[in-house]
Write an enzyme that holds these catalytic residues in place. Sequence first.
Site, PDB file in Angstrom:
ATOM      1  N   LYS A 156     -11.118  -6.592   6.766  1.00  0.00           N
ATOM      2  CA  LYS A 156     -10.020  -6.190   7.851  1.00  0.00           C
ATOM      3  C   LYS A 156     -10.390  -7.108   8.479  1.00  0.00           C
ATOM      4  O   LYS A 156     -11.829  -7.014   8.908  1.00  0.00           O
ATOM      5  CB  LYS A 156      -9.417  -4.582   7.605  1.00  0.00           C
ATOM      6  CG  LYS A 156      -9.583  -4.400   6.484  1.00  0.00           C
ATOM      7  CD  LYS A 156     -10.126  -3.189   6.552  1.00  0.00           C
ATOM      8  CE  LYS A 156      -8.314  -2.072   5.391  1.00  0.00           C
ATOM      9  NZ  LYS A 156      -8.057  -0.496   5.019  1.00  0.00           N
ATOM     10  N   GLY A 177      -4.997  -4.200   5.061  1.00  0.00           N
ATOM     11  CA  GLY A 177      -3.982  -4.012   6.364  1.00  0.00           C
ATOM     12  C   GLY A 177      -4.318  -2.190   7.013  1.00  0.00           C
ATOM     13  O   GLY A 177      -5.043  -1.980   6.524  1.00  0.00           O
ATOM     14  N   ASP A 219     -14.387  -1.584   1.550  1.00  0.00           N
ATOM     15  CA  ASP A 219     -14.084  -1.694   2.178  1.00  0.00           C
ATOM     16  C   ASP A 219     -14.555  -1.695   3.724  1.00  0.00           C
ATOM     17  O   ASP A 219     -15.350  -1.925   3.761  1.00  0.00           O
ATOM     18  CB  ASP A 219     -12.643  -0.717   2.446  1.00  0.00           C
ATOM     19  CG  ASP A 219     -11.694  -0.567   3.548  1.00  0.00           C
ATOM     20  OD1 ASP A 219     -11.877  -1.737   4.239  1.00  0.00           O
ATOM     21  OD2 ASP A 219     -10.840  -0.313   3.744  1.00  0.00           O
ATOM     22  N   GLU A 229     -10.493   0.931  -5.075  1.00  0.00           N
ATOM     23  CA  GLU A 229     -11.379   0.630  -3.614  1.00  0.00           C
ATOM     24  C   GLU A 229     -11.982   1.620  -2.509  1.00  0.00           C
ATOM     25  O   GLU A 229     -11.805   2.720  -3.133  1.00  0.00           O
ATOM     26  CB  GLU A 229     -10.570   0.548  -2.691  1.00  0.00           C
ATOM     27  CG  GLU A 229     -10.337  -0.342  -1.105  1.00  0.00           C
ATOM     28  CD  GLU A 229      -9.139  -0.861  -0.449  1.00  0.00           C
ATOM     29  OE1 GLU A 229      -9.775  -1.063   0.698  1.00  0.00           O
ATOM     30  OE2 GLU A 229      -8.474  -0.448  -1.276  1.00  0.00           O
ATOM     31  N   ASP A 281      -6.880   3.508  -3.884  1.00  0.00           N
ATOM     32  CA  ASP A 281      -7.521   2.907  -3.078  1.00  0.00           C
ATOM     33  C   ASP A 281      -7.930   4.702  -2.474  1.00  0.00           C
ATOM     34  O   ASP A 281      -7.375   5.628  -2.735  1.00  0.00           O
ATOM     35  CB  ASP A 281      -7.203   2.795  -1.781  1.00  0.00           C
ATOM     36  CG  ASP A 281      -7.613   2.950  -0.459  1.00  0.00           C
ATOM     37  OD1 ASP A 281      -8.842   2.985  -0.788  1.00  0.00           O
ATOM     38  OD2 ASP A 281      -7.281   2.472  -0.046  1.00  0.00           O
ATOM     39  N   LYS A 290      -1.309  -1.193  -4.647  1.00  0.00           N
ATOM     40  CA  LYS A 290      -2.063  -0.063  -4.279  1.00  0.00           C
ATOM     41  C   LYS A 290      -1.910   1.152  -4.311  1.00  0.00           C
ATOM     42  O   LYS A 290      -1.131   1.658  -3.101  1.00  0.00           O
ATOM     43  CB  LYS A 290      -2.966  -0.813  -2.790  1.00  0.00           C
ATOM     44  CG  LYS A 290      -4.231  -0.399  -2.533  1.00  0.00           C
ATOM     45  CD  LYS A 290      -5.039  -1.085  -0.958  1.00  0.00           C
ATOM     46  CE  LYS A 290      -4.288  -0.477  -0.172  1.00  0.00           C
ATOM     47  NZ  LYS A 290      -5.688  -0.715   1.022  1.00  0.00           N
ATOM     48  N   SER A 305       0.727  -1.233   0.082  1.00  0.00           N
ATOM     49  CA  SER A 305       0.035   0.087   0.441  1.00  0.00           C
ATOM     50  C   SER A 305       0.786   1.238  -0.112  1.00  0.00           C
ATOM     51  O   SER A 305       1.866   1.510   0.348  1.00  0.00           O
ATOM     52  CB  SER A 305      -0.818  -0.383   1.161  1.00  0.00           C
ATOM     53  OG  SER A 305      -1.950   1.260   1.290  1.00  0.00           O
ATOM     54  N   LYS A 312      -3.008   4.777  -2.884  1.00  0.00           N
ATOM     55  CA  LYS A 312      -3.375   6.177  -2.669  1.00  0.00           C
ATOM     56  C   LYS A 312      -4.192   7.195  -3.329  1.00  0.00           C
ATOM     57  O   LYS A 312      -3.491   7.746  -3.762  1.00  0.00           O
ATOM     58  CB  LYS A 312      -3.521   6.430  -0.932  1.00  0.00           C
ATOM     59  CG  LYS A 312      -3.362   5.502  -0.342  1.00  0.00           C
ATOM     60  CD  LYS A 312      -4.419   4.370   0.705  1.00  0.00           C
ATOM     61  CE  LYS A 312      -4.512   4.066   1.494  1.00  0.00           C
ATOM     62  NZ  LYS A 312      -5.590   3.455   2.402  1.00  0.00           N
TER      63      LYS A 312
END
Length: 379
Positions: A268, A296, A244, A219, A194, A167, A141, A169
Amino acid sequence: MNNKPISIREVTLHRLVMRLIDPFTTSFGTFQDKEFFVIEMEDETGASGFGESVAFSSPWYSEETVETNKHIMQQFLIPLLLESPIEHPDEVSKRFESIRGNNMAKSALEGAVWDLYAKRNNNPLYKELGGRKQQIDVGISIGIQPTANELVHVVEGFVNEGYKRMKVKIKPGADYEMLKEVRRHFPDILLMADANSAYTLDDIDTLKKLDELNLMMIEQPLSHDDIIDHAKLQSELATPICLDESIHTVEDARKAVELGSCKIINIKIGRVGGLTESKKIHDYCAQQGIAVWCGGMLEAGIGRAHNIALTTLPQFVLPGDTAASSRYWEKDIIVPEVIVENGVIHVPDKPGIGYEVNRQVLESYRVDKTVFSKNNIWA
């Protein structure tokens, strides 16, 4: 197998503060210090199981915080655990049903019960959960970077380390162009975005442009508590939506899937209240053909170990976020630390979570300690 019920003699909350090697930036903001609890649970034989809380110091990911977790655990959940023996960890979530929400507090305690239960049976945790894999694929991430060039440089480093999925952000103004540059440099990597709820349906044109980039998924693009608008958005996108923050229970997962709100679900453990609910969501998604992966929460080693055990279940078909300990910490609280080799973690086969707690390191990070027993509470 040890069929004797678990009688919990003592619960210790170790409050830790650990500094991330690098600041981590999402659409919510930037932080570098991670505050959390390690839960140590001792049974009548003196054996210990360990869990880890994942709530942050501020309520930006969810309404829970480190401080609210302490209150809920101390005043409500620990007394419920201590009131009678436990036959199986699946009972813990039922025992906690009278307390609404507070999934991260519940999960932290339930995780310690699972570890203790597996150790009493002299069995690895992943086998107690029904896991099958001897190794798991992992991704990384990557927080929001100042420029596209810096993002490409960061991605390149993790590609060279062998991570199976990137991934990235995103937020409005730091999305399409930055991802486009990554895709230009790395046309074949597994790449996802994400958003952490940073967009609305007013941004649909921007989100539709991401279809050009052959992403694995986007995401949680919309509100943290939404499944209706995500269904509208998914009908307009070729790229799969992954939910998520919207998914807290197997019922949430069912409704989202039936509405067509997503094609993938990120599980998660802390967000859904523990390993028992995680298994239920996994099993439902397996029945429906919905891919899942393990997200995570910047966990230290104990939480990371629980993630590894969960990811051995068969429907975890996409690389998760459980990167190496050295990605985040100068020194982790477990031995050995979590190691990633060519994007793979070899699942430990020792009883319980499979890693030992490094007491010396734990104590070096500890800022507070509270011990609970059936008769006494003392600091």
